[in-house]
Every structure is written in structure tokens, then in C-alpha cells.
Design a protein around this motif. Structure first.
Motif, PDB file in Angstrom:
ATOM      1  N   PHE A  90       0.826  -1.205   0.000  1.00 26.22           N
ATOM      2  CA  PHE A  90       0.000   0.000   0.000  1.00 26.22           C
ATOM      3  C   PHE A  90       0.863   1.259   0.000  1.00 26.22           C
ATOM      4  O   PHE A  90       0.462   2.288  -0.558  1.00 26.22           O
ATOM      5  N   TYR A  91       2.045   1.162   0.609  1.00 23.02           N
ATOM      6  CA  TYR A  91       2.985   2.284   0.551  1.00 23.02           C
ATOM      7  C   TYR A  91       3.429   2.518  -0.896  1.00 23.02           C
ATOM      8  O   TYR A  91       3.556   3.669  -1.340  1.00 23.02           O
ATOM      9  N   THR A  92       3.666   1.419  -1.640  1.00 20.24           N
ATOM     10  CA  THR A  92       4.103   1.522  -3.037  1.00 20.24           C
ATOM     11  C   THR A  92       3.050   2.204  -3.904  1.00 20.24           C
ATOM     12  O   THR A  92       3.374   2.896  -4.859  1.00 20.24           O
ATOM     13  N   MET A  93       1.777   2.023  -3.551  1.00 24.78           N
ATOM     14  CA  MET A  93       0.721   2.653  -4.315  1.00 24.78           C
ATOM     15  C   MET A  93       0.810   4.173  -4.238  1.00 24.78           C
ATOM     16  O   MET A  93       0.535   4.878  -5.221  1.00 24.78           O
ATOM     17  N   LYS A  94       1.244   4.697  -3.091  1.00 26.91           N
ATOM     18  CA  LYS A  94       1.339   6.154  -2.908  1.00 26.91           C
ATOM     19  C   LYS A  94       2.720   6.692  -3.283  1.00 26.91           C
ATOM     20  O   LYS A  94       2.838   7.835  -3.734  1.00 26.91           O
ATOM     21  N   HIS A  95       3.767   5.876  -3.082  1.00 26.68           N
ATOM     22  CA  HIS A  95       5.135   6.304  -3.381  1.00 26.68           C
ATOM     23  C   HIS A  95       5.787   5.249  -4.268  1.00 26.68           C
ATOM     24  O   HIS A  95       6.616   4.449  -3.806  1.00 26.68           O
ATOM     25  N   PRO A  96       5.403   5.216  -5.539  1.00 29.58           N
ATOM     26  CA  PRO A  96       5.837   4.104  -6.400  1.00 29.58           C
ATOM     27  C   PRO A  96       7.351   4.018  -6.594  1.00 29.58           C
ATOM     28  O   PRO A  96       7.901   2.919  -6.569  1.00 29.58           O
ATOM     29  N   ILE A  97       8.008   5.115  -6.811  1.00 30.66           N
ATOM     30  CA  ILE A  97       9.448   5.067  -7.086  1.00 30.66           C
ATOM     31  C   ILE A  97      10.189   4.485  -5.883  1.00 30.66           C
ATOM     32  O   ILE A  97      10.961   3.519  -6.019  1.00 30.66           O
ATOM     33  N   ASP A  98       9.953   5.058  -4.694  1.00 33.66           N
ATOM     34  CA  ASP A  98      10.630   4.557  -3.484  1.00 33.66           C
ATOM     35  C   ASP A  98      10.212   3.116  -3.191  1.00 33.66           C
ATOM     36  O   ASP A  98      11.052   2.289  -2.775  1.00 33.66           O
ATOM     37  N   GLY A  99       8.958   2.814  -3.396  1.00 39.13           N
ATOM     38  CA  GLY A  99       8.455   1.473  -3.090  1.00 39.13           C
ATOM     39  C   GLY A  99       9.081   0.401  -3.965  1.00 39.13           C
ATOM     40  O   GLY A  99       9.521  -0.644  -3.469  1.00 39.13           O
TER      41      GLY A  99
END
Length: 710
Positions: free
Chosen positions: A517-526
């Protein structure tokens, strides 16, 4: 032994014989089936809407030249058109005998219309005006003739002179129709320009009602990529030829087209040439799926070939299909009522079945006359009680008298409970009487999404009107209570624990799920963390995939009927399709990336691709639920969210490939293109392999059977 028969027994026998001959009992002798289709395309059997009442045109005679008092049989030969005038008299273009056959309403011969001073040559069209003038499409002589009611030649219309007509244009009239202004509408054989329009003096007024050119996706691609010289060498794409033309008492013009195009085969045109059928993008001409021969689909034979049209006294359209031998009935708005008929068995003649139908027309009593150019006869049909009830009820509904049509529609439903037009008619009556909940249910049963949405809009509006004060009070006092509680608990221990809840220790599995779910909001970092920090796991990725599969099921099951008219779902099919596409994507992307200098491992591709689908869970499930509170008036909002979700998933997939494989933007786009191509190749290989495997298994089975039998 003597058998005594008194007058009572004789009377009972007479009544029984009479009853067996009544039209109401003829259904048992009908050799064809009648069908309709519901709004979902399902085939529904009906009782006959028409029953055959006889055959005419089979007993024509001419005087023997040697013995005028002796009559010789003179059957029709390859007839091409039939017309019924206002007096119910019948005219047939007997093409093979170069004459017009004129009969009374019972089919008794009145005369043969010929033109000794200028003989006909294979006439294929006939039309009679209200004044009795007879117009003949004299195809072989490339002309249209106007005769008076006695058969005397009045005018001859040949190829008009006009700079708007190409020099290569061939004037071969196939059918002719004349409007109240005495303007001629001529269907030209092989002419793609549309109907030729001539004024009463034969002056060219233009082409009317031309069909659109049907271009395949390959044709559109060629037009984009080819130069003008290259495209000029291609086979020219022309619109389909109009087969026949008719008119009704209101002056509308109807055309039918047979060819490879599925749409616009039937058109209802106003004086400007605009198609008035609301369902102009649907295909006309009905048939059952089992009637299609796959081996002939390449030539377009699997598409109905509409050859002629008739319009009855109530504006219903009746078309005949020369390919599947079915007659389809549509109401004035183009909605299917029923279709019936079918091909006659080879080597036999069966009343009601057709060999080669070429034309049809109706009289003032809505009796139907169907001309067959192989049998060289005309079959006559009459509406059954069911057909009459349907027609009566539908006329009330189309005129807007929904409540008046309720009783006849109920009578129709008692005869056949699955007849969709009857359900739709009753739904409109319920809506008119403001019984919106009943209307909503019936519109859903009939498959009418638009009116279902309109009924729900009315229900929702009434609910808001009845509960607005409560809703406003709850929102007002709830907001005040929230502010007060927030102020009172601002420094409480409970609020402190709530703010620090993210600092509590978690299991590694839950941490990986939360990272999705973090990747959904911060795709590059995730995605970078998935590749270089070891974040994510197979278990969490599989859980996400199962969640996406669940979201797909929720979408099919929960989404409002206004946005999804699927009546049943196949859980296994959805599962298979989703995971086959998913696995093909993973394998293809891994293979392409391994060759194309990608840095990502199989683990990274698997986990990253699963995490990119999280928006489908987060947005898809709530959207399906919320759709039940929306109507088609809010379809733009629904579509915006649904399309935004798909765009978001696409961007996450793009960033996943870019980050995991350390690609530039161009390299990422190329990787996606090659991945899709690889998926296509894998699909083709699997399809070929499966086919060859089935053939091999069949071969071994047949060999085994042969060994066993020997």
C-alpha cells in the motif's frame, strides 16, 4: 352390424370437423418455429405469431395460341418483386416471363401486364401509386416505366444526364418506389452511391440514403501507413448496395442492404436522409446460432442478407433474410418483436418454410405475402391471436398510452411469460403510474439499463425528499459533536496512543503487506525498496493477487445494473482468465528483461507486478458498492474514477519496470511493447500445441478403436 347415426351424433361430428379447420387450431400444423431474443441475446421460443393461410400464383394459365378456348399452364418463372396496392390487389414482377402478374386479393388472376410495343426484359421491381399508376423497374432494358391503371405507357425513365453521375455508372434499376410528390427512388443493381432520386420529369436530383463504407481495423491502419500511390493500388472499398426500398403512409423511406456489414442493413429515413432508428448501431436480421455455418463465414454468408422490406399498417417493419430464410418483425422504433420461418427441406415443399424468398408485402389487413423465386409461388400468412395481441399492445406503448397497453400486455404474458417486449411495456406502465420500485424490477428483468436507472433516480429522489431533514440534522449535529470531542480529547492518553500506533512492532508479513500500500502512494521509493532493500515477499504478493481476484468478483456481483448488465458470472472462467494473463505477463517480462539488459530478478518482477495492482482493490471494491447509489446521470463520474484507476495501475506497472530494471523511459516503453509481443507469441504457440495435441489424441483413439474392432 349396422351403425346408426342420429342427428345429434351427426351434429357433434360436424362441430368437431369445423373446430379442426379453425385458424386457432392451425398452430399444430405450423412447420416452423417462432423466436424472440431478450435484451441479453438469449433465444426465447414463442408460439406462432403468423400462421399460413394458403398459396397463390401456382395456377396461372394463358390461352393456347392454336386453340384459344383451351388454357395452357403458365407458371411464374423467377419472379423478383411483389406489391399490394391500396385495394389489396397484388402485382408481381414475373421476371422470367417478362410480364407483370396482376391478381385480386384472393389470388385470382385478373390480367397479365405486358407492353407489346416495347416489351419488358427481366423486370425486377413493381410499384403502384394511390392513383393506380404502375411503375416498373425494367432491369434488362435499363429503364423505369410509368404505366396508367390500364397498362398504357405514360413515361419512360432512362439513365439521366448529369455531371454528377460518373461515366462508368451503369443504370440497372432493381427496385423502384414513388412518394406522394411523384419523385422516384430507384435502387440500382450494384450501385454503391445509394438510391437514385428523380423528379416526375426524370431529372436527376441526387443520390439518397447511401450506406457508409465498412472499414476493418486493417484498412484503417493501411490508410495511416500507406502512401497515396500504395493505397491507390489496393482494392477499392465501396459501400454496400441497397437491395430494396419501401415507404409507409407517413412518408418515411425504408431501405435494406445485404452484404458483409452487420449494421445499417435496415434503415428508416426521413426526407433529409437521416436514419431515424434509435438502434442504428445494432445489427438487424435475426437467426439462431446453430444456423451459422463456420465454413462460410469468410465470404460473409454468416451475416443475414436482407433482401426486402414491408411496412404494415401500424408502422411495424418486416424484413426477409435470403441467407437463413427467416422473416424478422420489428416495431416502428426498430425493436425486435419476433422472427420465424426457416429453410424448406431439399426436394420438398412445406407450407410456411422458404426455399428462396426474394420479396414480401402486406395488405390493409396486415396479411403477409412472401414471394419465392425458386418455388415460383406466393405464400400468404395471417397474424395469430398472439401476434394480434402483441401488435395491439405495442401500438399503445409506442404512442405513449402506457396504461392503455397494460391489459393487452398482461394477456401476452399469460400466453408467454418470457416475452421481453411485454415485460418492458408493463414496466413503462408502472413507471407512468409512479410505481417506481415495480418499474425498476421489471426494467431489470427486461434488460433496459437506461429506464432502470431512471426509475432508481426517481426512487432516490423520493427518499431524499422524505428524509432530507434527518440527513441535514445528522450532518449538522454530527459535525458539531466531532469538533467538541476533538477539542476535549486533544491531549488525552487515548489520542497519544492512537497517534503512535504506527510505531508498534509488526510481523514481517504484515510489514510486506503494508509496503504494497505504501508503493501505491510512493511508487518510485516502493519499487526501489523491492529491488534493492528486499522489501516484499511472495506470500504478500499472492495475497494481493487473491485480493484482486476477489475485487473482480465483487465488480461482477455488486456493481449496479445501471453500469453492469451481466446476469450471471462464471467464477472459474474469471479465475482462469486472470491468472493465465498474469502468469503470461510475468514469464514474458522476465524473458524480455533477461535479454534486454534488465537488472530485475524473477522475484522482483513477480512481487512488483502484484503490488502494482493494489489500486484495483482499494478503488475497485468501493466503486462497485458506490455504483448502487448512482444513476446513469452520474456515469461520467463513475467512468472517470474507473478509468483513473486503470491509468493509475498502468503508471505503476511502467514505474515498476523502470525502477526494477534500471531503465530509461524509452527503454521501459520498448520493454513493455516486447513483453506484449511475447505474450502474443506464447498464446499462439499454446493454441497450436493444444490443437495438435487434440488431433494426436484423436488419431491414437481412432487407431485403438480400429484395433479393438478388428
Amino acid at each position: 352390424m349396422k351403425i346408426r347415426c342420429g342427428w345429434k351424433q351427426f351434429l357433434a361430428l360436424l362441430i368437431l370437423c369445423t373446430a379442426l379447420l379453425l385458424p386457432g387450431t392451425v398452430d399444430a400444423a405450423v412447420k416452423y418455429s417462432t423466436f424472440t431474443k431478450d435484451s441479453y441475446g438469449n433465444l426465447i421460443w414463442l408460439q406462432p405469431a403468423y400462421y399460413p393461410t394458403g398459396v397463390i400464383g401456382q395456377d396461372l394459365y394463358v390461352p393456347d395460341p392454336a386453340k384459344p378456348q383451351v388454357k395452357m399452364k403458365s407458371s411464374m418463372k423467377n419472379p423478383k418483386d411483389i406489391f399490394v396496392d391500396k385495394n389489396n390487389e397484388i402485382y408481381i414482377a414475373d421476371s422470367g416471363n417478362n410480364r407483370i402478374v396482376h391478381m385480386d386479393e384472393k389470388g385470382k388472376l385478373l390480367r397479365y401486364i405486358t407492353l407489346p410495343e416495347s416489351p419488358f426484359s427481366k423486370p425486377e421491381g413493381v410499384f403502384v401509386t394511390k392513383d393506380g399508376d404502375i411503375y416498373i423497374a425494367d432491369t434488362g432494358n435499363k429503364r423505369v416505366l410509368q404505366l396508367d391503371k390500364t397498362g398504357k405507357l405514360l413515361k419512360e425513365f432512362k439513365r439521366p444526364e448529369s455531371r454528377f453521375i460518373a461515366d462508368t455508372f451503369v443504370f440497372e434499376p432493381g427496385k423502384v418506389m414513388v412518394d406522394d410528390r411523384d419523385f422516384l427512388y430507384i435502387a440500382i443493381r450494384g450501385g454503391y452511391e445509394g438510391l437514385m432520386l428523380l423528379d416526375p420529369n426524370g431529372k436527376f436530383q441526387g443520390f439518397f440514403g447511401a450506406n457508409k463504407t465498412a472499414l476493418s481495423p486493417l484498412d484503417a491502419l493501411k490508410r495511416k501507413l500507406y502512401t497515396k500511390e500504395m493505397y491507390a493500388n489496393e482494392v477499392a472499398k465501396r459501400p454496400e448496395t441497397i437491395n430494396s426500398v419501401a415507404t409507409d403512409k407517413n412518408g418515411y423511406i425504408y431501405t435494406v442492404t445485404g452484404g458483409t456489414a452487420k449494421i445499417d442493413q435496415l434503415k428508416k429515413l426521413n426526407i433529409k436522409g437521416d436514419n431515424l432508428l434509435r438502434s442504428s448501431q445494432k445489427s438487424f436480421g435475426e437467426y439462431r446460432a446453430l444456423d451459422v455455418q463456420p465454413t462460410t463465414s469468410k465470404t460473409g454468408a454468416s451475416i443475414p442478407q436482407l433482401i426486402d422490406i414491408a411496412v404494415d399498417q401500424n408502422g411495424n417493419m418486416i424484413v426477409v433474410d435470403q441467407q437463413f430464410k427467416y422473416i424478422s418483425n420489428y416495431d416502428a422504433s426498430g425493436n425486435l418483436l419476433y422472427f420465424w420461418g426457416g429453410p424448406s427441406a431439399v426436394g420438398s415443399s412445406q407450407v410456411g418454410l422458404l426455399k428462396s424468398p426474394v420479396a414480401l408485402d402486406v395488405n390493409s389487413r396486415n396479411e403477409l405475402f412472401v414471394l419465392d423465386d425458386q418455388e415460383n409461388i406466393v405464400q400468404v400468412f395471417r397474424l395469430s391471436e398472439f401476434g394480434q395481441k402483441v401488435d395491439q399492445a405495442n401500438q399503445q406503448t409506442l404512442a405513449g398510452y402506457y396504461e392503455a397497453g397494460e391489459k393487452p400486455w398482461q394477456d401476452v404474458l399469460r400466453m408467454n411469460a418470457q416475452f421481453t417486449p411485454a415485460i418492458l411495456g408493463l414496466a413503462k406502465s408502472a413507471f407512468k403510474k409512479e410505481q417506481y420500485e415495480d418499474a425498476r424490477q421489471m426494467f431489470k428483468e427486461a434488460g433496459d439499463q437506461e429506464d432502470y436507472s431512471e426509475s432508481f433516480w426517481q426512487i432516490r429522489m423520493q427518499w431524499f425528499q422524505a428524509n432530507f431533514s434527518w440527513i441535514a440534522s445528522i450532518l449538522l449535529f454530527g459535525s458539531i459533536l466531532w469538533i467538541v470531542v476533538d477539542k476535549l480529547t486533544e491531549k488525552s492518553a487515548f489520542r497519544s496512543r492512537l497517534r503512535n500506533r504506527s510505531q508498534r512492532p509488526k510481523t514481517k508479513f504484515m510489514a510486506n503487506v503494508r509496503h504494497a500500500f505504501y508503493t501505491m502512494k510512493h511508487p518510485i521509493d516502493g519499487f526501489v525498496a523491492v529491488r534493492y532493500e528486499g522489501k516484499g515477499s511472495y506470500r504478500s504478493a499472492i495475497l494481493i493477487l487473491l485480493g484482486v481476484y476477489g475485487a473482480l468478483l465483487v465488480k461482477e456481483l455488486v456493481t449496479s445494473f445501471s453500469f453492469n448488465n451481466v446476469t450471471s458470472i462464471d467464477i472459474y472462467s474469471i479465475f482462469t482468465q486472470f491468472f493465465i494473463v498474469w502468469i503470461a505477463w510475468i514469464i514474458s517480462n522476465y524473458l524480455v528483461s533477461s535479454i534486454y539488459c534488465g537488472e530485475g530478478r524473477f522475484r522482483d518482477i513477480f512481487i512488483g507486478s502484484a503490488y502494482a495492482l493494489v489500486p484495483y482493490i482499494v478503488i475497485g471494491i468501493p466503486l462497485a458498492i458506490i455504483s448502487n447509489f448512482l444513476t446513469l446521470h452520474e456515469s461520467s463520474m463513475y467512468g472517470f474514477v474507473a478509468n483513473g484507476m486503470l491509468v493509475w495501475i498502468g503508471l505503476l506497472m511502467f514505474w515498476k519496470i523502470q525502477c526494477i530494471h534500471n531503465y530509461s523511459v524509452g527503454e521501459t516503453a520498448l520493454n513493455i511493447f516486447l513483453t506484449l509481443c511475447t505474450m502474443l507469441v506464447i498464446g499462439v504457440l499454446l493454441f497450436v500445441t493444444a490443437g495438435l495435441t487434440n488431433d494426436l489424441i484423436s488419431l491414437f483413439y481412432e487407431m485403438g478403436q480400429e484395433l479393438i474392432l478388428r
